[in-house]
Every structure is written in C-alpha cells, then in structure tokens.
Design a protein around this motif. Sequence first.
Motif, short mmCIF file in Angstrom:
data_model
loop_
_atom_site.label_atom_id
_atom_site.label_comp_id
_atom_site.label_asym_id
_atom_site.label_seq_id
_atom_site.Cartn_x
_atom_site.Cartn_y
_atom_site.Cartn_z
N THR A 48 -24.83 39.29 1.98
CA THR A 48 -25.50 40.31 2.80
C THR A 48 -24.54 41.36 3.34
N GLU A 49 -23.23 41.11 3.24
CA GLU A 49 -22.25 41.93 3.94
C GLU A 49 -21.51 42.88 3.00
N GLU A 250 -32.66 37.09 3.42
CA GLU A 250 -33.02 38.49 3.57
C GLU A 250 -31.77 39.38 3.62
N TYR A 251 -31.92 40.62 3.16
CA TYR A 251 -30.82 41.59 3.16
C TYR A 251 -31.43 42.99 3.15
N TRP A 252 -30.66 44.01 3.57
CA TRP A 252 -31.11 45.39 3.55
C TRP A 252 -30.75 46.06 2.23
N LEU A 253 -31.66 46.85 1.70
CA LEU A 253 -31.32 47.74 0.59
C LEU A 253 -30.63 48.97 1.14
N TYR A 261 -35.58 39.84 -0.29
CA TYR A 261 -35.63 38.41 0.04
C TYR A 261 -36.08 37.67 -1.21
N HIS A 262 -36.14 36.35 -1.12
CA HIS A 262 -36.81 35.57 -2.16
C HIS A 262 -37.47 34.37 -1.51
N PHE A 297 -30.56 36.81 -4.17
CA PHE A 297 -30.81 38.08 -4.82
C PHE A 297 -30.16 39.20 -4.02
N HIS A 298 -29.78 40.28 -4.72
CA HIS A 298 -29.28 41.47 -4.04
C HIS A 298 -29.64 42.71 -4.85
N SER A 299 -29.88 43.82 -4.16
CA SER A 299 -30.18 45.09 -4.81
C SER A 299 -29.85 46.22 -3.86
N ASN A 300 -29.42 47.34 -4.40
CA ASN A 300 -29.23 48.56 -3.62
C ASN A 300 -30.50 49.39 -3.59
N SER A 301 -31.29 49.28 -4.64
CA SER A 301 -32.56 49.98 -4.75
C SER A 301 -33.46 49.16 -5.66
N ARG A 302 -34.68 49.63 -5.83
CA ARG A 302 -35.60 48.91 -6.72
C ARG A 302 -35.12 48.92 -8.16
N GLU A 303 -34.28 49.90 -8.53
CA GLU A 303 -33.96 50.14 -9.93
C GLU A 303 -33.22 48.98 -10.59
N LEU A 304 -32.39 48.25 -9.84
CA LEU A 304 -31.60 47.17 -10.43
C LEU A 304 -31.42 46.06 -9.41
N VAL A 305 -31.69 44.84 -9.84
CA VAL A 305 -31.59 43.66 -8.99
C VAL A 305 -30.68 42.64 -9.67
N VAL A 306 -29.79 42.03 -8.91
CA VAL A 306 -28.99 40.93 -9.44
C VAL A 306 -29.42 39.64 -8.74
#
Length: 392
Positions: A48-49, A250-253, A261-262, A297-306
């Motif tokens: 998250t950091e 949970e994490y912020w985009l 989140y998941h 899970f992590h993502s900066n935007s909807r476009e790509l998720v890891v």
Amino acid sequence: MGDELRQGPNAGRTLPPERERYEDPETGARVTRLTSDPDADSRHLYFTEPGWDDADDRLLVRSDRDGTRQLYSVALESGEIRQLTDLPAAISGVTRIATEPTALFWCDDRLVALDLEGLEIQTLYKIPDGYDGSVAAGTADGTRVVTAISERLDIDGRSNDREQWIADRMNAGPHSKVLSVPLSGGDPTIHVEDDRWLNHVNASPTRPELVTYCEEGPWEAVDRIWALNLETNETWAVRPTDADEAVGHEYWLADGETIGYHGWRGGRDDPDPFFGHVRYDGTKRNEWPAPDIYTHFHSNSRELVVGDGTYRGAPVDLLWEWDDDADEYRSPRKLAAHGWSGDDDVHPHSRLSPNGDRVVFDSSRGGSGSDVYIVDIPDNLDGLPTFDGTER
C-alpha cells in the motif's frame, strides 16, 4: 521528549550492488533481483505504501543485514545500496510522503520522520504506554502524518494460530485511536476513538483531507474498509459487506478518489473470489473475478492491475489489462514467477511502479530469507502467456 533518537555511524554509507538479472523461464520477462545478501531478510515497503522516489529511479527497502531491520534505498540503474537509518531499534510501518523527500516509520515507541536527502531524523510522536502503532501515512499536502494506535492485550503474541489470534483480538475490543500529528511539530489530533481494533491508515495521494483505516479482524466478521475526513471527522464504511461477503487489502489508486481491494463471497472453503474498485464515498463500485482469496492486488488506474496470484496453484505475478472496446478486463497474463509457497512463506506484496512499467515483489526463491525483485512489464502484453485458472 528526552532521550532523542540519534543516527549511528552507518547512516549514509553505501554498499556495492547485489543485483542479478535474468529472464523469467516461462514468460521471458526481464527480472532484476535487487538484493541477495544470504544472511539478510530484505523487503520492499508494504504494497500500500509508495517506495519509489520522485524520479522513479530509487526504491526504499527494509533489511536486517546488520542484525536489526533498518531502511535502505537501492539505485535501480546502478544497483548501489545506501543505508538510510542506523537506529538503536528496528524500524517498522514505513511509508513515504509522496510530495516530500521524507519517510515515516515507527522506531520502538516513537513515530519518526526521516529526511531522505540529509538523513536527519525528527521524533513526531511518542506512543502512550500500553499501546502499539500501525503503518502511518502522510497526507497529500505533506503537512500531517496519520496513524492508528491500539491497546496492547495479554493475548498478543501468545498464539501460534494467526487466524485465531486475529479473532481473539477483535473480540477483545482493544481501545484504539486514529490520530494525526503535524509534520512541523505539535500535539496530535484524535479523529476516531473506539473500543474496536482499528489499524493501518492509508492516505489519499491527492486529497489531503481523506484517509482510509481498517477495522481489523477476520474479514467476514467486520466491515473492514473505513474512510475518514480529517477536516470534519466524519467517518463511514466504504464497502459494507453482507453476511456472505468479505473484503480487505484496501489501497488508493493514483487519482486519490478510488480505492482498490479484493475479497470473496461465500465461505473460505468454497469461495467466489473477486477484486474491485470503489469511489471513496461508496459509489462507482465495480468487481471482477479473482483467482483466489489469498492474494494482494494493486493498480494505479483501471487500465492495468497486478495481482500476486496465489500460493494455491499460481505462484506468479498476474496482469489484468482493461479492454475499452469490450468494457472489461482481458484474461490475466503471467508476468513472472515468485514461487510463493504458503502463508508462512514470504508474501510477494506486488506493487506497480508510479509510471506502470515495472512491478516490485518480494520472494524467498533465492534463499532462506526474503529478497526484493523488480520485473519489467512488456509494452505489449500479448506476448505473455495467458493464465487460465488455478487449483484451490
């Protein structure tokens, strides 16, 4: 505060590169192992950091290579390692202020700010006796640090069953506070106080008044994700859960308004897993299938998720790419194996770089402890193998 912390002589020293490069045998992606000291356990910051610097060319790493966990940075181009802290106790709960060259962390009972350039340290807050602190967060304007503290209980550290310990601690209702402290110095402000186990504050990267915190416990037993307006002290559940649902991690985009989140529906033994995005006010909620409940899970935007994949049949980083034409995610692609082998093994905690061209993860695949890896994301994901399911 008396007995101020002081940096030891190793703060600022440089160590030779430890990096090793290889191609993932299945995907062909280029992987760089940044740390390889066989006697050390090294990890990037919690997923998250934000651990990258403003130029995206250095990464913060926690390592116990001298016997006590301290903070280091690794130059991604040269591999050079620089020690940033040499403090008398282990550091924990590390984060970085996105707008300032400042790291925040706990050192014993003190909440500390570190100037990442000059390496000067400042004690911001001393935790009261009988309490423990959790991961801190710096507000988007760089003026405050927000954290949660909770009462230390007799049950802490007595159980080898982590899930049972979490349930017991939740049921005990430890006294908790979510508070903020000015970075310029001054008294804390208490924003939330309750006899619930409150934990892990995440700050919006764009909205200085918004943070999330979690109600800790077994996910199916709590409404985990809570938002807080620091200006008004209004607080609300972001993604309330029904009786057969659970969400967390949970994490912020990057937009500072969307929360990832998941979770799952149904029971742990036969779950329907998903990952999701929701606006901080609970609107614009969307959820998509996930391979398992044990993952991040992590993502900066909807476009790509890891996603981490899972230790139950898919020990590999996975990428989901958004398809605008189909208005859905394409089938996930395998990026790189990390070898995650069980809940007691090192968790990958995979995170995208700020510009989305790399993923950092932790892995024990190179030895008995953890090391930090970065994998480059190909420009075209079509060359990566498709992930078509997992055994659970």
